[in-house]
Design a protein around this motif. Structure first.
Motif, PDB file in Angstrom:
ATOM      1  N   ARG A  39       0.591  -1.045  -0.049  1.00 37.64           N
ATOM      2  CA  ARG A  39       0.170  -0.030   0.154  1.00 37.64           C
ATOM      3  C   ARG A  39       0.758   1.313  -0.092  1.00 37.64           C
ATOM      4  O   ARG A  39       0.687   2.145  -0.860  1.00 37.64           O
ATOM      5  CB  ARG A  39      -0.887   0.102   1.197  1.00 37.64           C
ATOM      6  CG  ARG A  39      -2.235  -0.898   1.047  1.00 37.64           C
ATOM      7  CD  ARG A  39      -2.947  -0.845   2.367  1.00 37.64           C
ATOM      8  NE  ARG A  39      -4.061  -1.747   2.400  1.00 37.64           N
ATOM      9  CZ  ARG A  39      -4.619  -2.465   3.332  1.00 37.64           C
ATOM     10  NH1 ARG A  39      -4.151  -2.283   4.535  1.00 37.64           N
ATOM     11  NH2 ARG A  39      -5.387  -3.399   3.326  1.00 37.64           N
ATOM     12  N   ARG A  40       1.809   1.205   0.617  1.00 36.60           N
ATOM     13  CA  ARG A  40       2.807   2.500   0.815  1.00 36.60           C
ATOM     14  C   ARG A  40       3.340   2.583  -0.629  1.00 36.60           C
ATOM     15  O   ARG A  40       3.417   3.945  -0.989  1.00 36.60           O
ATOM     16  CB  ARG A  40       3.890   2.308   1.998  1.00 36.60           C
ATOM     17  CG  ARG A  40       4.855   3.483   2.322  1.00 36.60           C
ATOM     18  CD  ARG A  40       6.158   3.002   2.948  1.00 36.60           C
ATOM     19  NE  ARG A  40       6.986   2.279   2.154  1.00 36.60           N
ATOM     20  CZ  ARG A  40       7.563   2.690   0.939  1.00 36.60           C
ATOM     21  NH1 ARG A  40       7.544   4.051   0.835  1.00 36.60           N
ATOM     22  NH2 ARG A  40       8.428   1.869   0.335  1.00 36.60           N
ATOM     23  N   HIS A  41       3.830   1.594  -1.065  1.00 39.18           N
ATOM     24  CA  HIS A  41       4.474   1.625  -2.346  1.00 39.18           C
ATOM     25  C   HIS A  41       3.701   2.055  -3.558  1.00 39.18           C
ATOM     26  O   HIS A  41       4.199   2.804  -4.118  1.00 39.18           O
ATOM     27  CB  HIS A  41       5.070   0.197  -2.755  1.00 39.18           C
ATOM     28  CG  HIS A  41       5.986   0.120  -4.166  1.00 39.18           C
ATOM     29  ND1 HIS A  41       5.370  -0.084  -5.145  1.00 39.18           N
ATOM     30  CD2 HIS A  41       7.150   0.526  -4.167  1.00 39.18           C
ATOM     31  CE1 HIS A  41       6.287  -0.146  -6.126  1.00 39.18           C
ATOM     32  NE2 HIS A  41       7.114   0.381  -5.538  1.00 39.18           N
ATOM     33  N   MET A  46       1.650   6.510  -6.705  1.00 37.24           N
ATOM     34  CA  MET A  46       0.767   7.567  -7.366  1.00 37.24           C
ATOM     35  C   MET A  46       1.185   9.155  -6.951  1.00 37.24           C
ATOM     36  O   MET A  46       1.037   9.956  -7.762  1.00 37.24           O
ATOM     37  CB  MET A  46      -0.513   7.227  -6.669  1.00 37.24           C
ATOM     38  CG  MET A  46      -1.406   5.989  -7.121  1.00 37.24           C
ATOM     39  SD  MET A  46      -3.055   5.775  -6.543  1.00 37.24           S
ATOM     40  CE  MET A  46      -2.465   5.449  -4.845  1.00 37.24           C
ATOM     41  N   ARG A  47       1.648   9.354  -5.886  1.00 40.67           N
ATOM     42  CA  ARG A  47       2.073  10.711  -5.659  1.00 40.67           C
ATOM     43  C   ARG A  47       3.286  10.927  -6.642  1.00 40.67           C
ATOM     44  O   ARG A  47       3.177  12.086  -7.019  1.00 40.67           O
ATOM     45  CB  ARG A  47       2.698  10.541  -4.100  1.00 40.67           C
ATOM     46  CG  ARG A  47       3.033  11.941  -3.728  1.00 40.67           C
ATOM     47  CD  ARG A  47       3.719  11.767  -2.405  1.00 40.67           C
ATOM     48  NE  ARG A  47       2.935  11.381  -1.238  1.00 40.67           N
ATOM     49  CZ  ARG A  47       2.905  10.098  -0.521  1.00 40.67           C
ATOM     50  NH1 ARG A  47       4.050   9.366  -0.772  1.00 40.67           N
ATOM     51  NH2 ARG A  47       1.909   9.715   0.447  1.00 40.67           N
ATOM     52  N   GLU A  51       2.805  14.251  -9.078  1.00 39.61           N
ATOM     53  CA  GLU A  51       3.773  15.387  -9.131  1.00 39.61           C
ATOM     54  C   GLU A  51       4.184  15.508 -10.233  1.00 39.61           C
ATOM     55  O   GLU A  51       4.477  16.657 -10.949  1.00 39.61           O
ATOM     56  CB  GLU A  51       4.845  15.021  -7.955  1.00 39.61           C
ATOM     57  CG  GLU A  51       4.570  15.284  -6.453  1.00 39.61           C
ATOM     58  CD  GLU A  51       5.584  14.582  -5.616  1.00 39.61           C
ATOM     59  OE1 GLU A  51       6.577  13.975  -6.022  1.00 39.61           O
ATOM     60  OE2 GLU A  51       5.439  14.937  -4.489  1.00 39.61           O
ATOM     61  N   ALA A  52       4.557  14.551 -11.153  1.00 36.10           N
ATOM     62  CA  ALA A  52       4.890  14.681 -12.569  1.00 36.10           C
ATOM     63  C   ALA A  52       3.957  15.300 -13.392  1.00 36.10           C
ATOM     64  O   ALA A  52       4.040  16.181 -14.135  1.00 36.10           O
ATOM     65  CB  ALA A  52       5.354  13.225 -13.226  1.00 36.10           C
ATOM     66  N   LEU A  53       2.679  14.842 -13.061  1.00 35.52           N
ATOM     67  CA  LEU A  53       1.537  15.636 -14.111  1.00 35.52           C
ATOM     68  C   LEU A  53       1.477  17.168 -13.534  1.00 35.52           C
ATOM     69  O   LEU A  53       1.285  17.922 -14.595  1.00 35.52           O
ATOM     70  CB  LEU A  53       0.118  15.026 -13.823  1.00 35.52           C
ATOM     71  CG  LEU A  53       0.184  13.555 -14.504  1.00 35.52           C
ATOM     72  CD1 LEU A  53      -1.214  12.808 -13.912  1.00 35.52           C
ATOM     73  CD2 LEU A  53       0.190  13.600 -16.086  1.00 35.52           C
ATOM     74  N   ALA A  54       1.494  17.365 -12.277  1.00 42.08           N
ATOM     75  CA  ALA A  54       1.555  18.891 -11.732  1.00 42.08           C
ATOM     76  C   ALA A  54       2.534  19.543 -12.490  1.00 42.08           C
ATOM     77  O   ALA A  54       2.440  20.928 -12.568  1.00 42.08           O
ATOM     78  CB  ALA A  54       1.505  18.944 -10.433  1.00 42.08           C
ATOM     79  N   ASP A  55       3.788  18.927 -12.851  1.00 44.52           N
ATOM     80  CA  ASP A  55       4.906  19.791 -13.324  1.00 44.52           C
ATOM     81  C   ASP A  55       4.812  19.875 -14.748  1.00 44.52           C
ATOM     82  O   ASP A  55       5.839  20.224 -15.157  1.00 44.52           O
ATOM     83  CB  ASP A  55       6.252  19.054 -12.752  1.00 44.52           C
ATOM     84  CG  ASP A  55       6.355  19.440 -11.153  1.00 44.52           C
ATOM     85  OD1 ASP A  55       5.608  20.229 -10.579  1.00 44.52           O
ATOM     86  OD2 ASP A  55       7.179  18.529 -10.583  1.00 44.52           O
TER      87      ASP A  55
END
Length: 76
Positions: A39-41, A46-47, A51-55
């Motif tokens: 789950r953490r992975h 996803m994070r 972040e890549a999409l936001a940039d």
């Protein structure tokens, strides 16, 4: 269901002792630890993707364009 054997080290033994200190058996503690790590992975992946999409300047510009178009046709 698979049976898995592994060679633990001192750190792993200490962690397993901590995870079983309240009565869980070793198999259940290991299963839960694997599930939690997966789950953490998944969240981290996803994070990173978010972040890549936001940039992504092209993607952000497209989103702004679509929002502006939607605002123009909004009824309220």
């Amino acid at each position: 269901m698979a049976n898995i054997s592994f060679r633990s080290d001192r750190e792993t033994d200490r962690a397993l002792l901590e995870l079983t200190s309240e009565g869980s058996d070793k198999s259940e503690a290991i299963r839960q630890a694997l599930i939690n790590e997966a789950r953490r992975h998944r969240r981290q992946r996803m994070r990173s993707q978010s972040e890549a999409l936001a940039d992504d300047a092209v993607d952000v510009a497209e989103i702004r364009k679509i929002k502006a178009e939607m605002d123009a046709v909004r009824a309220w």
